[in-house]
Design a protein around this motif. Structure first.
Motif, PDB file in Angstrom:
ATOM      1  N   SER A   5      -3.235   3.896  -2.242  1.00 45.31           N
ATOM      2  CA  SER A   5      -3.367   3.013  -3.407  1.00 45.31           C
ATOM      3  C   SER A   5      -2.693   1.677  -3.156  1.00 45.31           C
ATOM      4  O   SER A   5      -1.666   1.606  -2.472  1.00 45.31           O
ATOM      5  CB  SER A   5      -2.733   3.669  -4.639  1.00 45.31           C
ATOM      6  OG  SER A   5      -3.324   4.922  -4.909  1.00 45.31           O
ATOM      7  N   LEU A   6      -3.288   0.628  -3.725  1.00 49.47           N
ATOM      8  CA  LEU A   6      -2.662  -0.688  -3.699  1.00 49.47           C
ATOM      9  C   LEU A   6      -1.848  -0.826  -4.980  1.00 49.47           C
ATOM     10  O   LEU A   6      -2.390  -0.761  -6.086  1.00 49.47           O
ATOM     11  CB  LEU A   6      -3.716  -1.792  -3.615  1.00 49.47           C
ATOM     12  CG  LEU A   6      -3.158  -3.232  -3.546  1.00 49.47           C
ATOM     13  CD1 LEU A   6      -2.374  -3.450  -2.249  1.00 49.47           C
ATOM     14  CD2 LEU A   6      -4.274  -4.262  -3.670  1.00 49.47           C
ATOM     15  N   VAL A  13       0.856  -1.187   0.000  1.00 51.03           N
ATOM     16  CA  VAL A  13       0.000   0.000   0.000  1.00 51.03           C
ATOM     17  C   VAL A  13       0.892   1.237   0.000  1.00 51.03           C
ATOM     18  O   VAL A  13       1.845   1.332   0.768  1.00 51.03           O
ATOM     19  CB  VAL A  13      -0.937   0.009   1.224  1.00 51.03           C
ATOM     20  CG1 VAL A  13      -1.700   1.333   1.313  1.00 51.03           C
ATOM     21  CG2 VAL A  13      -1.920  -1.154   1.146  1.00 51.03           C
ATOM     22  N   LEU A  18      -7.512   2.405  -2.791  1.00 48.98           N
ATOM     23  CA  LEU A  18      -8.203   1.578  -1.794  1.00 48.98           C
ATOM     24  C   LEU A  18      -9.624   2.112  -1.634  1.00 48.98           C
ATOM     25  O   LEU A  18      -9.826   3.326  -1.528  1.00 48.98           O
ATOM     26  CB  LEU A  18      -7.470   1.638  -0.450  1.00 48.98           C
ATOM     27  CG  LEU A  18      -6.065   1.038  -0.392  1.00 48.98           C
ATOM     28  CD1 LEU A  18      -5.512   1.123   1.022  1.00 48.98           C
ATOM     29  CD2 LEU A  18      -6.064  -0.424  -0.853  1.00 48.98           C
TER      30      LEU A  18
END
Length: 207
Positions: free
Chosen positions: A167-168, A58, A160
């Motif tokens: 953000s992933l 992440v 996410l």
């Protein structure tokens, strides 16, 4: 040395290949390395005798800004400690280009500096972006470098759901370094390089 391929069918094939990797079941992966920033897995590659690596973590930033730091452009060379030079050789359209870049030696220079020429393509994926690439046999190999080859590689970056400012980031990397190298050295370098990629990226995004 090949001529440049037609960009549109190559981009479509590359995107479809990366989406197929992204759907590989969790049980097919074996843990290679875990750090506070990322987890790295691997499985035998279908493209060559090495491994396909999957990295995931992440990242605290929005998708567009993260991908701007990863794809070919002014940011990447500033923060990626492995990349020593980068030149855009051809541009097909805004999201599609051919770049030549060089990498630093690794593992006390057991792995000598490498040169790559990659086709790069960035496109939308779900609520985020996919930036992907594959090496081409194009351009003269510069002296003092071994020409490596990236089989289909890419980074999926999606916000996410509950934390859209995070953000992933999931990467798929399968690099054939070529040259006379012990495979164990390559495998050690790849896991560490991918974990360091996340920590370097996070530092760059905070500046």
């Amino acid at each position: 040395m090949d001529l440049l391929p037609d960009s549109s069918p190559l981009a479509t094939k590359l995107r479809n290949t990366l989406i197929r990797y992204h759907r590989i079941a969790d049980g097919e992966w074996r843990l290679a390395k875990r750090t506070k920033d990322a987890t790295v897995w691997r499985k035998p590659s279908e493209e060559f005798s090495g491994y396909l690596y999957k990295a995931q973590g992440v990242v605290e930033d929005v998708t567009n800004r993260i991908v701007d730091h990863i794809r070919p452009g002014p940011y990447r060379i500033d923060w990626d400690s492995l990349m020593t030079t980068m030149d855009i050789m051809e541009t097909f359209e805004e999201n599609c280009c051919v770049m030549r870049y060089t990498t630093a030696g690794q593992l006390w220079n057991i792995i000598a500096p490498r040169e790559f020429v990659d086709f790069s393509y960035t496109t939308s994926y779900e609520d985020g972006l996919l930036t992907c690439g594959i090496s081409l046999d194009y351009g003269e190999v510069r002296p003092n470098f071994v020409r490596g080859f990236n089989h289909p590689c890419g980074w999926f970056c999606v916000p996410l759901k509950d934390y859209p400012s995070h953000s992933l980031l999931t990467g798929y990397i399968q690099t054939e370094l070529r040259g006379m190298l012990p495979q164990s050295a390559v495998d050690t370098a790849m896991s560490s390089t991918l974990a360091n990629f996340y920590s370097d990226l996070k530092k760059a995004l905070k500046t």
